[in-house]
Design a protein around this motif. Structure first.
Motif, PDB file in Angstrom:
ATOM      1  N   ASP A  11     -22.776  -6.438  14.015  1.00 28.89           N
ATOM      2  CA  ASP A  11     -24.058  -5.885  13.594  1.00 28.89           C
ATOM      3  C   ASP A  11     -25.110  -7.000  13.539  1.00 28.89           C
ATOM      4  N   PRO A  12     -26.186  -6.886  14.320  1.00 33.36           N
ATOM      5  CA  PRO A  12     -27.189  -7.967  14.369  1.00 33.36           C
ATOM      6  C   PRO A  12     -27.825  -8.273  13.013  1.00 33.36           C
ATOM      7  N   MET A  13     -28.089  -7.247  12.221  1.00 26.52           N
ATOM      8  CA  MET A  13     -28.721  -7.468  10.925  1.00 26.52           C
ATOM      9  C   MET A  13     -27.796  -8.208   9.966  1.00 26.52           C
ATOM     10  N   LEU A  14     -26.508  -7.947  10.059  1.00 27.44           N
ATOM     11  CA  LEU A  14     -25.552  -8.657   9.202  1.00 27.44           C
ATOM     12  C   LEU A  14     -25.302 -10.066   9.715  1.00 27.44           C
ATOM     13  N   GLN A  15     -25.326 -10.238  11.030  1.00 26.10           N
ATOM     14  CA  GLN A  15     -25.121 -11.571  11.607  1.00 26.10           C
ATOM     15  C   GLN A  15     -26.136 -12.580  11.064  1.00 26.10           C
ATOM     16  N   GLN A  16     -27.329 -12.110  10.731  1.00 26.75           N
ATOM     17  CA  GLN A  16     -28.362 -13.005  10.219  1.00 26.75           C
ATOM     18  C   GLN A  16     -27.979 -13.640   8.880  1.00 26.75           C
ATOM     19  N   LEU A  17     -26.967 -13.067   8.211  1.00 26.73           N
ATOM     20  CA  LEU A  17     -26.544 -13.608   6.915  1.00 26.73           C
ATOM     21  C   LEU A  17     -25.672 -14.852   7.053  1.00 26.73           C
ATOM     22  N   ARG A  18     -25.289 -15.187   8.257  1.00 20.80           N
ATOM     23  CA  ARG A  18     -24.430 -16.371   8.453  1.00 20.80           C
ATOM     24  C   ARG A  18     -25.071 -17.626   7.878  1.00 20.80           C
ATOM     25  N   GLU A  19     -26.387 -17.714   7.962  1.00 20.56           N
ATOM     26  CA  GLU A  19     -27.070 -18.922   7.509  1.00 20.56           C
ATOM     27  C   GLU A  19     -27.587 -18.810   6.068  1.00 20.56           C
ATOM     28  N   SER A  20     -27.782 -17.580   5.587  1.00 21.27           N
ATOM     29  CA  SER A  20     -28.462 -17.430   4.297  1.00 21.27           C
ATOM     30  C   SER A  20     -27.555 -17.066   3.126  1.00 21.27           C
ATOM     31  N   TYR A  21     -26.418 -16.389   3.386  1.00 24.00           N
ATOM     32  CA  TYR A  21     -25.567 -15.952   2.274  1.00 24.00           C
ATOM     33  C   TYR A  21     -24.669 -17.100   1.833  1.00 24.00           C
TER      34      TYR A  21
END
Length: 461
Positions: A228-238
């Motif tokens: 999921d592209p929107m969840l992939q963005q959490l790799r750097e922020s979560y």
């Protein structure tokens, strides 16, 4: 539910006992006066159409041990058995009582949310866990501000783990659900555009859904769909622990070499503990993704892969959610429970995966609550359906006319027909159905496309 004294309930919700024995016990909780068991706590909810306070006398008269009320109790209540507890707001009191009750248990709780696939993922996780643990899970769609508290009351000390589905449609709702269920780990299946009419952007949807992780702490894991592209963005922020699952090469739990055999799907699992063969009794790539989440959760909960494999084989789909009916001459895929762009794409994937000798027909109705994105989303879905190789697209509803338009623009080779009602769609379907055909029926719940399914089952059973 384990017995709770009325005086404990009063304290838990900050209420006042208007009448009744404070030491009497409550053994169940219900918001439905017609389904009360002896010893129940009746919680009257003030709805848009019905104020359930009017059912309090009937509830007490039929054996309820207690009831909440946010209104001034009637004088006649004094002459009925059972306790009456004054609260400021009955729905809020239900939630506060459920949160208090949840804290009586130290068992792991797996929260499950996402725009699409919450229920099937919850069922898959529960199945994977079932061979090694006594599991409590959300029944049906009890995942809301009222339903989730009722799910929590199903816990007792014989349970070893709970899998709780958590649904939201507006700001603040997931935060409240997390405070009630207190998940110790959480799964997010995807971030789509369901309820975007209320939440405005996918970023808002993601931010709201991530409140599911409010209570998991440092020891808990957040299981995310790496496709999921929107969840992939959490790799750097979560900053917490993430376990990724999906088809992408950077996922911790990954599926490759996927194929289907009749109504089952086989794949090769690549996991931190090696590569292994897995089979699930369901079709579609989304179910492979669900299985990966289930394997990851169950393995982290201490189950062996053999137990997980056996558990997955017990998985059964829910009613009106991609239920495959092999009738006398045709196959019907009942996916009429609800619809969004992603879930319809999953349904089309199952339609194309089912082995059949005839046509692949998609009957698709309006997708609701998409706001200003509705027209474009329906248009794009029609193009997707045509590009997927279906032979015919029948639509139901005004919004779904854009599905028909998109399908016709994408391909001149397929049959496309826009219908105004379910009856009209069924009539058109009858004209084109032949032996060996496979029909997918899907639409938002408010479109009642299960009516089409029932007509098909009645005629072709």
């Amino acid at each position: 539910m384990e017995p709770i004294r009325i005086c404990e309930i009063v304290t838990a919700v900050g209420g006042a006992l208007w009448k009744g024995n404070p030491n009497a016990e409550v053994t169940s909780v219900s918001t439905n006066s017609r389904e009360l068991e002896p010893g129940a706590l009746f919680v009257p909810i003030v709805g848009e159409k019905v104020d359930a306070h009017r059912f309090i006398p009937m509830a007490l008269d039929t054996g309820a041990a207690a009831c909440f009320t946010q209104q001034e109790p009637e004088e006649g209540f004094k002459y009925l058995d059972g306790a009456v507890i004054r609260v400021g707001d009955t729905q809020k009191a239900l939630q506060e009582f459920a949160a208090w009750y949840r804290k009586r248990f130290t068992l792991p709780v797996v929260g499950v949310t996402g725009s699409v696939g919450k229920s099937s993922t919850k069922e898959m996780i529960a199945a994977a866990l079932s061979q090694g643990k006594r599991v409590h899970k959300t029944a049906g769609n009890y995942n809301s501000q009222i339903g989730l508290p009722l799910t929590v009351f199903g816990l007792d000390h014989t349970h070893e783990i709970a899998v709780i589905e958590m649904g939201m449609s507006n700001f603040g709702e997931m935060e409240r659900l997390s405070a009630i269920a207190s998940p110790t780990s959480a799964v997010v299946t995807n971030i789509g555009i369901s309820h975007i009419e209320q939440l405005k952007t996918q970023e808002n949807i993601r931010a709201e859904k991530l409140h599911i992780a409010d209570t998991i702490g440092e020891q808990g894991a957040l299981y995310l769909n790496g496709d999921d592209p929107m969840l992939q963005q959490l790799r750097e922020s979560y900053t917490g622990k993430i376990v990724w699952y999906g088809m992408e090469s950077d996922c911790d739990y990954r599926a490759v070499n996927i194929d289907t055999v009749k109504d089952c799907t086989r794949f090769e699992l690549h996991a931190p503990f090696g590569a292994h063969k897995i089979m699930i009794p369901a079709l579609g790539l989304h179910n492979v993704s669900n299985a990966l989440a289930a394997i990851a959760v169950a393995y982290d909960q201490g189950l062996t892969l053999d137990d997980i494999r056996c558990g997955l084989l017990t998985y059964e789909g829910l009613a009106m959610r991609q239920q495959i009916h092999e009738l006398d001459k045709i196959t019907v895929i009942d996916d009429s429970y609800n619809a969004s762009p992603d879930s319809i794409k999953s349904g089309i994937g199952v339609l194309m995966a089912v082995k059949s000798t005839g046509k692949k027909i998609a009957v698709l109705a309006d997708m609701l609550e998409l706001g200003e994105r509705s027209a474009q989303a329906h248009l794009e879905l029609g193009a997707y359906a045509a590009a997927s190789g279906v032979d015919a697209v029948l639509t139901v509803g005004r919004e779904a006319e854009k599905i028909a338009e998109g399908a016709a623009e994408e391909s001149r080779k397929i049959l496309v027909k826009a219908c105004g009602t379910n009856d009209e769609a069924f009539a058109e379907l009858e004209k084109i159905l032949n032996d060996g055909d496979c029909v997918l029926v899907k639409g938002s719940r408010g479109m009642h496309t299960d009516e089409i399914v029932q007509k098909l089952l009645t005629k072709y059973q």
